[in-house]
Design a protein around this motif. Structure first.
Motif, mmCIF file in Angstrom:
data_model
loop_
_atom_site.group_PDB
_atom_site.id
_atom_site.type_symbol
_atom_site.label_atom_id
_atom_site.label_comp_id
_atom_site.label_asym_id
_atom_site.label_seq_id
_atom_site.Cartn_x
_atom_site.Cartn_y
_atom_site.Cartn_z
ATOM 1 N N THR A 209 0.809 -1.220 0.000
ATOM 2 C CA THR A 209 0.000 0.000 0.000
ATOM 3 C C THR A 209 0.847 1.278 0.000
ATOM 4 O OG1 THR A 209 -1.685 -1.225 1.181
ATOM 5 C CG2 THR A 209 -1.911 1.181 1.183
ATOM 6 N N GLY A 210 0.646 2.095 -1.030
ATOM 7 C CA GLY A 210 1.243 3.436 -1.053
ATOM 8 C C GLY A 210 2.687 3.499 -1.508
ATOM 9 N N SER A 211 3.300 2.357 -1.881
ATOM 10 C CA SER A 211 4.744 2.404 -2.189
ATOM 11 C C SER A 211 5.059 3.324 -3.377
ATOM 12 C CB SER A 211 5.282 0.997 -2.452
ATOM 13 O OG SER A 211 4.511 0.358 -3.451
ATOM 14 N N ASP A 212 4.093 3.546 -4.277
ATOM 15 C CA ASP A 212 4.364 4.390 -5.453
ATOM 16 C C ASP A 212 4.404 5.889 -5.129
ATOM 17 O OD1 ASP A 212 4.607 2.277 -7.151
ATOM 18 O OD2 ASP A 212 2.583 2.436 -7.997
ATOM 19 N N TYR A 213 3.723 6.312 -4.076
ATOM 20 C CA TYR A 213 3.752 7.762 -3.780
ATOM 21 C C TYR A 213 4.716 8.108 -2.655
ATOM 22 C CZ TYR A 213 0.496 7.008 0.169
ATOM 23 O OH TYR A 213 -0.081 6.580 1.331
ATOM 24 N N ARG A 214 5.144 7.098 -1.869
ATOM 25 C CA ARG A 214 6.039 7.403 -0.739
ATOM 26 C C ARG A 214 7.346 7.979 -1.265
ATOM 27 N NH1 ARG A 214 3.615 3.178 2.012
ATOM 28 N NH2 ARG A 214 1.905 4.253 3.055
ATOM 29 N N GLY A 215 7.764 9.081 -0.676
ATOM 30 C CA GLY A 215 9.026 9.706 -1.078
ATOM 31 C C GLY A 215 8.850 10.678 -2.231
ATOM 32 N N SER A 216 7.645 10.783 -2.789
ATOM 33 C CA SER A 216 7.464 11.720 -3.907
ATOM 34 C C SER A 216 7.290 13.141 -3.364
ATOM 35 C CB SER A 216 6.245 11.330 -4.746
ATOM 36 O OG SER A 216 5.099 11.909 -4.185
ATOM 37 N N ASP A 217 7.425 14.126 -4.271
ATOM 38 C CA ASP A 217 7.325 15.519 -3.838
ATOM 39 C C ASP A 217 5.897 15.924 -3.480
ATOM 40 O OD1 ASP A 217 6.668 15.117 -6.470
ATOM 41 O OD2 ASP A 217 7.321 17.092 -7.147
ATOM 42 N N VAL A 218 4.911 15.061 -3.767
ATOM 43 C CA VAL A 218 3.531 15.417 -3.403
ATOM 44 C C VAL A 218 2.985 14.505 -2.295
ATOM 45 C CG1 VAL A 218 2.884 16.548 -5.570
ATOM 46 C CG2 VAL A 218 2.642 14.057 -5.370
ATOM 47 N N SER B 278 3.018 14.814 0.769
ATOM 48 C CA SER B 278 2.343 15.530 1.866
ATOM 49 C C SER B 278 0.882 15.845 1.529
ATOM 50 C CB SER B 278 3.092 16.818 2.182
ATOM 51 O OG SER B 278 3.082 17.637 1.031
ATOM 52 N N LYS B 279 0.500 15.708 0.255
ATOM 53 C CA LYS B 279 -0.908 15.964 -0.103
ATOM 54 C C LYS B 279 -1.753 14.700 0.022
ATOM 55 C CE LYS B 279 -0.033 19.664 -3.392
ATOM 56 N NZ LYS B 279 -0.105 20.086 -4.791
ATOM 57 N N ILE B 280 -1.118 13.582 0.359
ATOM 58 C CA ILE B 280 -1.836 12.301 0.360
ATOM 59 C C ILE B 280 -2.004 11.791 1.786
ATOM 60 C CG2 ILE B 280 -1.817 9.901 -0.476
ATOM 61 C CD1 ILE B 280 -0.106 10.869 -2.837
ATOM 62 N N GLU B 281 -3.241 11.475 2.152
ATOM 63 C CA GLU B 281 -3.492 10.898 3.474
ATOM 64 C C GLU B 281 -3.932 9.451 3.293
ATOM 65 O OE1 GLU B 281 -5.617 13.435 6.171
ATOM 66 O OE2 GLU B 281 -6.505 11.690 7.178
ATOM 67 N N GLN B 282 -3.157 8.537 3.831
ATOM 68 C CA GLN B 282 -3.514 7.117 3.713
ATOM 69 C C GLN B 282 -4.562 6.767 4.764
ATOM 70 O OE1 GLN B 282 -2.093 4.833 1.272
ATOM 71 N NE2 GLN B 282 -3.999 3.875 1.904
ATOM 72 N N VAL B 283 -5.673 6.233 4.312
ATOM 73 C CA VAL B 283 -6.743 5.797 5.221
ATOM 74 C C VAL B 283 -6.761 4.271 5.174
ATOM 75 C CG1 VAL B 283 -9.246 5.866 5.624
ATOM 76 C CG2 VAL B 283 -8.086 7.861 4.609
ATOM 77 N N TYR B 284 -6.812 3.633 6.353
ATOM 78 C CA TYR B 284 -6.882 2.169 6.372
ATOM 79 C C TYR B 284 -8.256 1.718 6.842
ATOM 80 C CZ TYR B 284 -1.860 1.819 5.634
ATOM 81 O OH TYR B 284 -0.607 1.898 5.098
ATOM 82 N N GLY B 285 -8.850 0.780 6.147
ATOM 83 C CA GLY B 285 -10.136 0.242 6.568
ATOM 84 C C GLY B 285 -10.680 -0.692 5.515
ATOM 85 N N ASP B 286 -11.665 -1.466 5.929
ATOM 86 C CA ASP B 286 -12.368 -2.343 4.988
ATOM 87 C C ASP B 286 -13.608 -1.573 4.536
ATOM 88 O OD1 ASP B 286 -14.087 -4.178 3.818
ATOM 89 O OD2 ASP B 286 -13.413 -5.823 5.108
ATOM 90 N N SER B 287 -13.676 -1.257 3.266
ATOM 91 C CA SER B 287 -14.742 -0.357 2.795
ATOM 92 C C SER B 287 -16.127 -0.966 2.978
ATOM 93 C CB SER B 287 -14.517 0.012 1.323
ATOM 94 O OG SER B 287 -14.752 -1.105 0.495
ATOM 95 N N SER B 288 -16.204 -2.286 3.202
ATOM 96 C CA SER B 288 -17.527 -2.893 3.355
ATOM 97 C C SER B 288 -18.156 -2.555 4.704
ATOM 98 C CB SER B 288 -17.451 -4.419 3.172
ATOM 99 O OG SER B 288 -16.700 -4.990 4.209
ATOM 100 N N VAL B 289 -17.332 -2.123 5.667
ATOM 101 C CA VAL B 289 -17.884 -1.777 6.992
ATOM 102 C C VAL B 289 -17.410 -0.400 7.469
ATOM 103 C CG1 VAL B 289 -18.177 -4.153 7.807
ATOM 104 C CG2 VAL B 289 -15.966 -3.033 8.098
#
Ligand SMILES: C[S@@+](CC[C@H](N)C(=O)[O-])C[C@H]1O[C@@H](n2cnc3c(N)ncnc32)[C@H](O)[C@@H]1O
Length: 264
Positions: A159-168, A170-181
């Motif tokens: 999860t998220g390995s493609d944006y980690r360390g990029s210049d943007v 700080s604009k991304i907030e990772q949310v963890y959860g199962d969308s079904s609940v």
């Protein structure tokens, strides 16, 4: 037939509808590419005909007030799932042309689309991107509930390995959860754009779509990946057509995206 619960039946219907000599040639020379041929043909047909069971429209007809738009995209090589250039560009253009400042994505995977959304947000803009919690239990439960393609994707997700360390980042907030609940209510009515690209089985897409429509503000947009995959992801198409008010979902030409604009 295209909405049949049996994938083999859907595939036979797709070949009957779109098969031609070029398809046969491809089947002999490159069988795995032949698998996607019906979808490519069908999407070309939709673009040329203007639609079928739903309208198909060029992106700037769907965004009539866009004017001149410059968007940024970043290609990231991947051996698991790829996003065709037209689709990545369409996502970037939707973000930029609507002047979005708040985007919610269901289904981060490695973060390529989250990164590409973030690249097109102004200062202070935010992408909330959701994926399953890292725990084995949560991932195992979600895999058990969905289809085998989704289960493979879940097992390959870092999860998220493609944006980690990029210049943007700080604009991304990772949310963890199962969308079904997951409780999406804190986000209701506050998103300019919601991108639905999580699990692809019918019940998941119904709930994710209902929540997406609640999260988007009046005048904002909901986009679905795999809406127009012609048979491979029939559950997505069926679920979206069941949830979105009748006649209000369009296919974005030259992509697999479906789009709905919430009335003002
Ligand atoms: C197709 S991938 C997303 C791809 C990503 N949007 C991109 O193009 O870069 C689907 C993602 O949804 C996640 N997922 C599957 N079931 C889920 C659920 N019930 N809740 C939250 N995320 C889920 C998977 O772990 C996977 O990373």
């Amino acid at each position: 037939m295209l909405f049949s619960g049996t994938k083999t039946l859907r595939q036979i219907a797709a070949v009957l509808e779109t098969g031609n000599l070029l398809f046969l040639r491809l089947l002999l020379t490159n069988p795995s590419a032949a698998r996607v041929f019906p979808g490519e043909m069908y999407r070309s047909y939709l673009g040329l005909s203007g639609g079928d069971a739903w309208p198909c429209r060029p992106i700037f007809e769907l965004l009539p007030n866009a004017g001149r738009v410059r968007a940024t995209i970043e290609h990231i090589p991947s051996n698991v799932i790829g996003t065709p250039l037209e689709q990545l560009s369409a996502l970037a253009l939707f973000a930029r042309a609507t002047n979005a400042t708040r985007i919610f994505e269901i289904g981060t995977f490695r973060g390529r689309t989250a990164l590409n959304f973030a690249l097109n947000l102004p200062e202070g803009g935010r992408v909330f991107t959701m994926d399953l919690p890292p725990s084995e239990d949560a991932r195992g439960d979600a895999s058990d509930r969905t289809n085998s393609s989704d289960a493979t994707i879940i097992s390959e997700s870092t999860t998220g390995s493609d944006y980690r360390g990029s210049d943007v980042e700080s604009k991304i907030e990772q949310v963890y959860g199962d969308s079904s609940v997951f409780d999406f209510s804190p986000y209701y009515g506050s998103m300019d754009l919601v991108y639905v690209d999580g699990a692809h089985h019918y019940d998941a897409v119904v709930r994710d779509s209902e929540q997406a429509i609640k999260m988007v503000r009046p005048g904002g947009y909901v986009l679905w990946d795999e809406f127009c995959n012609f048979g491979d992801y029939a559950d997505v198409t069926r679920a979206v057509l069941d949830v979105v008010p009748r006649g209000q979902v369009s296919h974005v030409e030259k992509t697999q995206l479906g789009v709905y604009r919430k009335p003002l």
